[in-house]
Design a protein around this motif. Structure first.
Motif, PDB file in Angstrom:
ATOM      1  N   MET A  53     -43.989  13.515  -1.289  1.00 62.85           N
ATOM      2  CA  MET A  53     -43.141  13.891   0.026  1.00 62.85           C
ATOM      3  C   MET A  53     -43.230  12.397   1.098  1.00 62.85           C
ATOM      4  SD  MET A  53     -44.404  17.538   1.254  1.00 62.85           S
ATOM      5  CE  MET A  53     -43.545  17.482   2.900  1.00 62.85           C
ATOM      6  N   LYS A  54     -44.828  11.903   1.035  1.00 58.08           N
ATOM      7  CA  LYS A  54     -44.998  10.721   1.494  1.00 58.08           C
ATOM      8  C   LYS A  54     -43.972   9.679   0.998  1.00 58.08           C
ATOM      9  CE  LYS A  54     -48.329  11.526   4.640  1.00 58.08           C
ATOM     10  NZ  LYS A  54     -48.266  11.199   5.991  1.00 58.08           N
TER      11      LYS A  54
ATOM     12  N   GLY B  31     -39.742   5.839   1.449  1.00 54.99           N
ATOM     13  CA  GLY B  31     -38.222   5.219   1.064  1.00 54.99           C
ATOM     14  C   GLY B  31     -37.368   5.338   2.206  1.00 54.99           C
ATOM     15  N   GLN B  32     -37.315   6.168   2.762  1.00 54.08           N
ATOM     16  CA  GLN B  32     -36.405   6.314   4.039  1.00 54.08           C
ATOM     17  C   GLN B  32     -36.578   5.482   5.257  1.00 54.08           C
ATOM     18  OE1 GLN B  32     -36.244  10.598   5.252  1.00 54.08           O
ATOM     19  NE2 GLN B  32     -35.339  11.073   3.349  1.00 54.08           N
ATOM     20  N   THR B  33     -37.967   5.112   5.489  1.00 51.95           N
ATOM     21  CA  THR B  33     -38.382   4.389   6.566  1.00 51.95           C
ATOM     22  C   THR B  33     -38.385   2.896   6.361  1.00 51.95           C
ATOM     23  OG1 THR B  33     -40.545   4.828   6.082  1.00 51.95           O
ATOM     24  CG2 THR B  33     -39.795   6.189   7.649  1.00 51.95           C
TER      25      THR B  33
ATOM     26  N   ARG C 197     -40.346  -0.409  -0.457  1.00 52.62           N
ATOM     27  CA  ARG C 197     -40.612   0.513  -1.419  1.00 52.62           C
ATOM     28  C   ARG C 197     -40.024  -0.007  -2.972  1.00 52.62           C
ATOM     29  NH1 ARG C 197     -39.001   6.940  -2.382  1.00 52.62           N
ATOM     30  NH2 ARG C 197     -36.733   5.704  -3.158  1.00 52.62           N
ATOM     31  N   LYS C 198     -39.009  -0.833  -2.791  1.00 53.05           N
ATOM     32  CA  LYS C 198     -38.548  -1.279  -3.784  1.00 53.05           C
ATOM     33  C   LYS C 198     -39.405  -2.370  -4.464  1.00 53.05           C
ATOM     34  CE  LYS C 198     -33.503  -0.297  -2.719  1.00 53.05           C
ATOM     35  NZ  LYS C 198     -32.018  -1.027  -2.573  1.00 53.05           N
TER      36      LYS C 198
END
Length: 407
Positions: A346-347, A352-354, A359-360
């Motif tokens: 979940m984290k 990845g959304q924020t 993240r990439k």
């Protein structure tokens, strides 16, 4: 108008309105506490501990092996003397060791508990440092994965806990993984292996003795307070061993070769590691500690491949992966591990959304590290010349930074 109202009106009339009005104080109201100083993010404490722990191990390997300072007992004794001096200074001029005042330490308790436990502590340090003369850092870290197994067996052997075959089955994966990794070790040296196994046994015995002798609540000590009590006793015991082993052949030319500044920096890093553990325990959870330890071990294996040319075969990587997986499962358990994986997933999705770009970048970095691990294991075999040049350049740079005066 009542008498009270008349008295209050006369007081108000007599008050000079130009003067500041004092606030009314309610003695029953709670006193507001000053704002606590802002602490760092837990990742800072984790990163600091991993950096210092890895640096201490790599530093010891560099001094004992690369710099040809083949005096592990002297190095261990020097660390303990330095720790004794620093803990005494901290106890007198700072508040970081104030929790020691809650420990009912007497001369009898010191002789009955601290000295015997300190003896096993010294033996584990001596054997552990001796192993650096014969084994690679990566293989030593793989062997250290069996420490929980040794602690479990020592707990059963000393009668602290009953034998549990289910738990034994859980830890068998750790043993299986280390056995596979040992078969894949290209630079296996039996005497180094025995030294490391002895160090693990002594450390496991020490931990069980701590649990058995100092198990009451009033004797609970953080790592730095423990060092405050153990370091002087261990320094004396190590010094006695040193007098009859390495001291007769140790010369000033040996110390000058590795450099006084290098030895001072080495002891400082080792001591700061104990300080960082105190903050790490206070700011994180047992889950974070376990996962941080696994991450530290993986990074150490990679660092040893790059810095000391330690070959790690794919068979070793496979076996070590099994051992680490078994270690995490043993320490956390199935339910807690499942909860941790769900929370992590979940984290990761939220991250990845924020911050999708970061993240990439992290995924790209993980791929690069994986490629480095694979190529590092195959490089010495298929491209020995180019790999040797790269390693030589890195090692010469480290030696220049640390002030090495000769090989």
């Amino acid at each position: 108008m009542s008498q009270d109202e008349k008295a209050r009106s006369s007081v108000d009339a007599a008050r000079d309105t130009a003067l500041p009005t004092l606030p009314t104080v309610n003695p029953d109201a709670p006193t507001p506490k000053p704002n606590a100083p802002a602490s760092f993010h837990p990742a800072v404490y984790v990163g600091t501990w991993i950096a210092l722990s890895s640096s201490t191990i790599v530093f010891n390997k560099y001094i004992l092996d690369t710099a040809k300072f083949h005096f592990p007992i002297f190095l261990t004794t020097w660390h303990l003397i330095f720790a004794t001096i620093m803990t005494q200074i901290l106890a007198r001029f700072t508040s970081i060791l104030d929790s020691r005042k809650k420990v009912p330490m007497t001369g009898k308790v010191y002789l009955r508990a601290i000295v015997p436990i300190g003896l096993f502590f010294s033996l584990s340090l001596i054997c552990g440092n001796q192993a650096y003369l014969y084994l690679s850092v990566s293989f030593i870290q793989m062997l250290k994965a069996t420490t929980p197994v040794a602690v479990l067996l020592a707990t059963w052997g000393m009668g602290i806990a009953p034998v549990n075959l289910k738990v034994l089955g859980n830890v068998s994966f750790i043993v299986l993984g280390v056995v596979i990794a040992s078969f894949g070790e290209l630079q296996f040296v039996m005497i180094g292996f025995l030294f490391q196994v002895a160090g693990i046994v002594f450390e496991a015995t020490r931990l069980v003795m701590v649990e058995r002798i100092l198990s009451s609540k009033e004797f609970k000590m953080d790592p730095l307070v423990s060092l405050y009590y153990y370091a002087p006793a261990c320094a004396v015991m190590n010094s006695i061993v040193l007098v009859f082993t390495e001291l007769p052949v140790l010369t000033m030319s040996d110390i000058n070769r590795v450099g006084g500044f290098t030895l001072l920096a080495n002891a400082s890093v080792a001591f700061l590691l104990n300080v960082s553990v105190v903050f790490l325990i206070g700011k994180t959870s047992s889950l974070v500690l376990t996962l941080s330890g696994v991450l530290k071990d993986i990074l150490l294996v990679l660092a040893s491949m790059f810095l000391f040319r330690d070959p790690v075969t794919l068979l070793q990587a496979f076996g070590y992966s099994i051992a680490l997986g078994g270690l995490v499962y043993y320490k956390l358990g199935g339910e807690k591990l499942k909860e941790a994986l769900n929370a992590g997933s979940m984290k990761w999705a939220e991250f990845g959304q924020t911050r999708p770009a970061l993240r990439k970048l992290m995924v790209f970095g993980a791929v690069i590290v994986s490629m480095f691990f694979v190529l590092g294991s195959l490089g010495p075999r298929y491209a020995p010349d180019q790999t040797g040049k790269l390693y030589n350049g890195v090692q010469s740079g480290i030696g220049h930074v640390l002030g090495e005066k000769g090989a």
